[in-house]
Design a protein around this motif. Structure first.
Motif, PDB file in Angstrom:
ATOM      1  N   ASP A  61       0.859  -1.178   0.000  1.00 51.74           N
ATOM      2  CA  ASP A  61       0.000   0.000   0.000  1.00 51.74           C
ATOM      3  C   ASP A  61       0.901   1.237   0.000  1.00 51.74           C
ATOM      4  O   ASP A  61       2.088   1.170   0.324  1.00 51.74           O
ATOM      5  CB  ASP A  61      -0.887  -0.024   1.251  1.00 51.74           C
ATOM      6  N   ASN A  62       0.327   2.393  -0.354  1.00 47.60           N
ATOM      7  CA  ASN A  62       1.084   3.632  -0.260  1.00 47.60           C
ATOM      8  C   ASN A  62       1.669   3.793   1.143  1.00 47.60           C
ATOM      9  O   ASN A  62       1.018   3.467   2.142  1.00 47.60           O
ATOM     10  CB  ASN A  62       0.187   4.834  -0.549  1.00 47.60           C
ATOM     11  N   GLY A  63       2.878   4.299   1.216  1.00 45.85           N
ATOM     12  CA  GLY A  63       3.513   4.506   2.502  1.00 45.85           C
ATOM     13  C   GLY A  63       5.002   4.720   2.328  1.00 45.85           C
ATOM     14  O   GLY A  63       5.543   4.615   1.212  1.00 45.85           O
ATOM     15  N   VAL A  64       5.683   5.007   3.421  1.00 41.89           N
ATOM     16  CA  VAL A  64       7.121   5.226   3.385  1.00 41.89           C
ATOM     17  C   VAL A  64       7.845   3.994   2.861  1.00 41.89           C
ATOM     18  O   VAL A  64       8.805   4.098   2.080  1.00 41.89           O
ATOM     19  CB  VAL A  64       7.633   5.612   4.790  1.00 41.89           C
ATOM     20  N   GLU A  65       7.379   2.795   3.244  1.00 45.90           N
ATOM     21  CA  GLU A  65       8.056   1.571   2.796  1.00 45.90           C
ATOM     22  C   GLU A  65       7.997   1.413   1.284  1.00 45.90           C
ATOM     23  O   GLU A  65       8.974   1.003   0.649  1.00 45.90           O
ATOM     24  CB  GLU A  65       7.464   0.350   3.495  1.00 45.90           C
ATOM     25  N   TRP A  66       6.845   1.702   0.678  1.00 48.12           N
ATOM     26  CA  TRP A  66       6.746   1.618  -0.786  1.00 48.12           C
ATOM     27  C   TRP A  66       7.812   2.497  -1.419  1.00 48.12           C
ATOM     28  O   TRP A  66       8.538   2.077  -2.326  1.00 48.12           O
ATOM     29  CB  TRP A  66       5.357   2.048  -1.255  1.00 48.12           C
ATOM     30  N   ALA A  67       7.909   3.730  -0.936  1.00 49.21           N
ATOM     31  CA  ALA A  67       8.857   4.674  -1.517  1.00 49.21           C
ATOM     32  C   ALA A  67      10.297   4.211  -1.343  1.00 49.21           C
ATOM     33  O   ALA A  67      11.115   4.303  -2.274  1.00 49.21           O
ATOM     34  CB  ALA A  67       8.657   6.053  -0.882  1.00 49.21           C
ATOM     35  N   LEU A  68      10.640   3.699  -0.166  1.00 51.11           N
ATOM     36  CA  LEU A  68      12.016   3.278   0.077  1.00 51.11           C
ATOM     37  C   LEU A  68      12.422   2.088  -0.782  1.00 51.11           C
ATOM     38  O   LEU A  68      13.536   2.052  -1.335  1.00 51.11           O
ATOM     39  CB  LEU A  68      12.194   2.937   1.554  1.00 51.11           C
ATOM     40  N   ALA A 103      11.221 -11.907  -7.344  1.00 48.01           N
ATOM     41  CA  ALA A 103      11.058 -11.431  -5.970  1.00 48.01           C
ATOM     42  C   ALA A 103       9.750 -10.661  -5.855  1.00 48.01           C
ATOM     43  O   ALA A 103       9.243 -10.092  -6.833  1.00 48.01           O
ATOM     44  CB  ALA A 103      12.234 -10.552  -5.555  1.00 48.01           C
ATOM     45  N   TRP A 104       9.212 -10.657  -4.628  1.00 44.43           N
ATOM     46  CA  TRP A 104       7.907 -10.038  -4.352  1.00 44.43           C
ATOM     47  C   TRP A 104       7.969  -9.363  -2.990  1.00 44.43           C
ATOM     48  O   TRP A 104       8.409  -9.960  -2.003  1.00 44.43           O
ATOM     49  CB  TRP A 104       6.831 -11.112  -4.368  1.00 44.43           C
ATOM     50  N   ILE A 105       7.514  -8.109  -2.945  1.00 42.13           N
ATOM     51  CA  ILE A 105       7.484  -7.367  -1.685  1.00 42.13           C
ATOM     52  C   ILE A 105       6.053  -6.944  -1.427  1.00 42.13           C
ATOM     53  O   ILE A 105       5.464  -6.190  -2.214  1.00 42.13           O
ATOM     54  CB  ILE A 105       8.398  -6.133  -1.738  1.00 42.13           C
ATOM     55  N   GLY A 106       5.474  -7.464  -0.336  1.00 38.11           N
ATOM     56  CA  GLY A 106       4.091  -7.162  -0.030  1.00 38.11           C
ATOM     57  C   GLY A 106       3.289  -8.428   0.166  1.00 38.11           C
ATOM     58  O   GLY A 106       3.791  -9.542  -0.017  1.00 38.11           O
ATOM     59  N   TRP A 200      13.093  15.503  -6.044  1.00 40.34           N
ATOM     60  CA  TRP A 200      14.023  16.308  -6.858  1.00 40.34           C
ATOM     61  C   TRP A 200      14.037  17.757  -6.378  1.00 40.34           C
ATOM     62  O   TRP A 200      15.082  18.397  -6.325  1.00 40.34           O
ATOM     63  CB  TRP A 200      13.611  16.230  -8.322  1.00 40.34           C
ATOM     64  N   LEU A 201      12.846  18.262  -5.996  1.00 38.53           N
ATOM     65  CA  LEU A 201      12.727  19.644  -5.541  1.00 38.53           C
ATOM     66  C   LEU A 201      13.153  19.825  -4.086  1.00 38.53           C
ATOM     67  O   LEU A 201      13.266  20.959  -3.613  1.00 38.53           O
ATOM     68  CB  LEU A 201      11.286  20.123  -5.690  1.00 38.53           C
ATOM     69  N   GLY A 202      13.361  18.726  -3.365  1.00 38.72           N
ATOM     70  CA  GLY A 202      13.671  18.830  -1.953  1.00 38.72           C
ATOM     71  C   GLY A 202      12.440  19.025  -1.091  1.00 38.72           C
ATOM     72  O   GLY A 202      12.537  19.462   0.063  1.00 38.72           O
ATOM     73  N   ALA A 203      11.279  18.709  -1.621  1.00 39.76           N
ATOM     74  CA  ALA A 203      10.017  18.847  -0.889  1.00 39.76           C
ATOM     75  C   ALA A 203       9.731  17.567  -0.108  1.00 39.76           C
ATOM     76  O   ALA A 203      10.343  16.522  -0.340  1.00 39.76           O
ATOM     77  CB  ALA A 203       8.870  19.149  -1.858  1.00 39.76           C
ATOM     78  N   GLY A 204       8.782  17.649   0.816  1.00 34.73           N
ATOM     79  CA  GLY A 204       8.343  16.468   1.540  1.00 34.73           C
ATOM     80  C   GLY A 204       7.214  15.777   0.806  1.00 34.73           C
ATOM     81  O   GLY A 204       6.463  16.412   0.071  1.00 34.73           O
ATOM     82  N   VAL A 205       7.105  14.470   1.012  1.00 28.53           N
ATOM     83  CA  VAL A 205       6.060  13.688   0.363  1.00 28.53           C
ATOM     84  C   VAL A 205       5.230  12.992   1.438  1.00 28.53           C
ATOM     85  O   VAL A 205       5.756  12.198   2.216  1.00 28.53           O
ATOM     86  CB  VAL A 205       6.645  12.630  -0.604  1.00 28.53           C
ATOM     87  N   ALA A 206       3.940  13.289   1.467  1.00 26.71           N
ATOM     88  CA  ALA A 206       3.019  12.618   2.387  1.00 26.71           C
ATOM     89  C   ALA A 206       2.424  11.415   1.674  1.00 26.71           C
ATOM     90  O   ALA A 206       1.896  11.544   0.562  1.00 26.71           O
ATOM     91  CB  ALA A 206       1.916  13.576   2.821  1.00 26.71           C
ATOM     92  N   LEU A 207       2.495  10.244   2.320  1.00 21.30           N
ATOM     93  CA  LEU A 207       2.149   8.976   1.672  1.00 21.30           C
ATOM     94  C   LEU A 207       1.179   8.149   2.507  1.00 21.30           C
ATOM     95  O   LEU A 207       1.460   6.994   2.841  1.00 21.30           O
ATOM     96  CB  LEU A 207       3.428   8.166   1.421  1.00 21.30           C
ATOM     97  N   PRO A 208       0.008   8.675   2.849  1.00 17.91           N
ATOM     98  CA  PRO A 208      -0.947   7.871   3.620  1.00 17.91           C
ATOM     99  C   PRO A 208      -1.479   6.708   2.792  1.00 17.91           C
ATOM    100  O   PRO A 208      -1.421   6.726   1.551  1.00 17.91           O
ATOM    101  CB  PRO A 208      -2.056   8.866   3.956  1.00 17.91           C
ATOM    102  N   GLY A 209      -2.002   5.693   3.487  1.00 18.56           N
ATOM    103  CA  GLY A 209      -2.550   4.529   2.800  1.00 18.56           C
ATOM    104  C   GLY A 209      -3.831   4.835   2.055  1.00 18.56           C
ATOM    105  O   GLY A 209      -4.457   5.895   2.245  1.00 18.56           O
ATOM    106  N   ALA A 210      -4.242   3.894   1.227  1.00 15.67           N
ATOM    107  CA  ALA A 210      -5.402   4.099   0.357  1.00 15.67           C
ATOM    108  C   ALA A 210      -6.676   4.402   1.136  1.00 15.67           C
ATOM    109  O   ALA A 210      -7.475   5.252   0.744  1.00 15.67           O
ATOM    110  CB  ALA A 210      -5.609   2.881  -0.539  1.00 15.67           C
ATOM    111  N   ALA A 211      -6.893   3.695   2.257  1.00 15.01           N
ATOM    112  CA  ALA A 211      -8.124   3.905   3.028  1.00 15.01           C
ATOM    113  C   ALA A 211      -8.194   5.318   3.581  1.00 15.01           C
ATOM    114  O   ALA A 211      -9.255   5.959   3.547  1.00 15.01           O
ATOM    115  CB  ALA A 211      -8.201   2.884   4.157  1.00 15.01           C
TER     116      ALA A 211
END
Length: 454
Positions: A61-68, A103-106, A200-211
């Motif tokens: 799901d969307n979140g910090v882990e997905w991005a990392l 490989a599969w993550i999730g 790229w811009l140095g901005a923050g990214v908010a990544l809450p889950g789908a629900a």
């Protein structure tokens, strides 16, 4: 290492040196600063290397882990294959086999032939003879398109980052400091426009889950929950599908949101133009080719019709979606559907009139309990802006068009053949069932349908 990947990673390092405490990623539970980002990515790179992962399905799901995990795959040129949450079992199985995932993550990997995840969260399987990929492929994005089996669009890092960087140049004057990812990160548009671009811009990214974002499975969207997420994360930028923007339109107008319309497709790394000159035949930052098909070069025919007005590209529907009425008039249904969808009471619409004297529409109301009279009023209002041959004279309620019922593609386009098959008896029935009081105000004969679909 590709030039743009090196530049991208150098930018992340520069942000970490300049503002190490600044938030890079946040999902409401986990927060990571730019100073912590490199170590977190390196830890996941080590996990991938330990199991020998080369082609990786990312099904979180969307979140910090997905991005990392995604950033780890990008750094090491592993092949990343984001898995849309709405894909069914058969589609997921097709994706795994077609892409030759090792490989599969999730969640869900064991049902697809992967072993138990290791302590690092990576599940693997042996793949003796995977399908050869186009040289340079580092990302495969599966798009449903018009066929039953999802097609794998092969992209390289240079192309994906070229689009992200070009978008960053366009939005730089907006001084974005925080982006809220409203779409699934498995959607290429959000992946590059909602993760790579703000980083790229140095901005923050908010990544809450789908629900938390208001997504209700594959078939619903809770505007109230979405507004609550917007209030919580207070972003400077969002990427929205038209249906989401329509659901939030009153808030958007009241708040004076500046809305920029974009155009693109997966084959061209999701974005072709953003309220700027663009072309319907596209060259430059395009895909390497479809998975398992010959490589492509030169211009890519999108199938979309358009014309230039000065320096602006005006889209006029799809090449083969025009219907001809019984009176010989050519009508682009997307044009009429777009007019209908601007009405607050109408969430989705499909218009059909091939060889018919009067056009018909399937209507998905914005609220399930919206009275028929209110829908009639919305259609009547839309009709006043259309010429007589394009107006809707008959309509029926219907269940939402979604990827889950195969009536909507992953990027929000109607799958007309599937919808026509589901409602063929009514849409194609000959004869007229409408009486007209004057040229502009037809009297509607409402034919509600009963459905058990969720």
């Amino acid at each position: 290492m590709s030039d743009r990947r090196e530049r991208f990673l150098d930018r992340l390092a520069a942000h970490a040196e300049r503002a190490p405490e600044a938030t890079a990623l946040w999902d409401g539970t986990q927060r990571l600063s730019y100073g912590e980002l490199a170590a977190a990515i390196d830890a996941r790179r080590a996990r991938l290397a330990a199991v020998g992962a080369t082609r990786v399905g990312l099904a979180l799901d969307n979140g910090v882990e997905w991005a990392l995990w995604d950033l780890a795959l990008l750094t090491d040129s592993c092949v990343a294959v984001p898995v849309p949450a709405f894909f069914g079992d058969a589609q997921r199985s097709h994706l795994v086999e077609r892409a030759g995932l090792d490989a599969w993550i999730g969640p869900g990997g064991e049902a697809l032939g992967f072993g138990t995840p290791d302590p690092g969260g990576v599940a693997t399987r042996p793949v003796p003879a995977p399908l050869a990929l186009h040289p340079g492929t580092t990302r495969i994005t599966f798009t449903s398109g018009t066929s039953d089996a999802p097609k794998g669009v092969c992209l390289d890092t240079e192309t994906v980052l070229a689009v992200a960087i070009s978008l960053a140049e366009v939005v730089a004057p907006a001084d974005i400091e925080r982006h809220l990812a409203m779409l699934p990160l498995a959607t290429l548009l959000e992946n590059l426009g909602g993760l790579y671009l703000p980083l790229w811009l140095g901005a923050g990214v908010a990544l809450p889950g789908a629900a938390e974002l208001g997504w209700q499975g594959a078939s619903g969207f809770d505007a109230g929950a979405a507004l609550a997420a917007i209030e919580r994360y207070r972003p400077h930028s969002l990427i929205l599908m038209p249906q989401q923007l329509q659901a939030l339109v009153e808030r958007a107008l009241a708040a004076g949101w500046p809305v920029a319309e974009g155009y693109g497709l997966s084959e061209c790394a999701s974005v072709v133009c953003l309220n700027r000159p663009g072309e319907v035949e596209v060259s430059g930052a395009t895909m390497l080719g479809y998975l398992g098909e010959p490589p492509v070069a030169g211009w890519h025919a999108t199938g979309d019709l358009g014309r230039w007005e000065g320096n602006a590209l005006v889209l006029e529907g799809r090449r083969r979606e025009v219907f001809i009425t019984a009176y010989g008039r050519n009508v682009d249904p997307q044009w009429v559907e777009g007019v209908l969808a601007t009405r607050p009471g109408i969430a989705q619409a499909l218009v059909h009139g091939e060889a018919l004297a009067h056009n018909r529409a399937l209507i998905v109301p914005a609220a399930a309990n919206l009275p028929d009279a209110a829908i009639e009023a919305e259609i009547a209002a839309a009709n006043t802006t259309l010429p007589d041959y394009a107006r809707v004279s008959e309509w029926r309620r219907c269940a939402p068009f979604t990827p889950h019922n195969d009536q909507l593609t992953a990027n929000g386009r109607l799958r007309r053949e599937a919808i026509l098959a589901a409602y063929r008896d009514w849409l194609t029935r000959p004869g007229a069932n409408v009486t007209t009081t004057d040229a502009s105000r037809p009297t509607y004969r409402v034919r509600p349908i009963t459905t058990t679909e969720e």
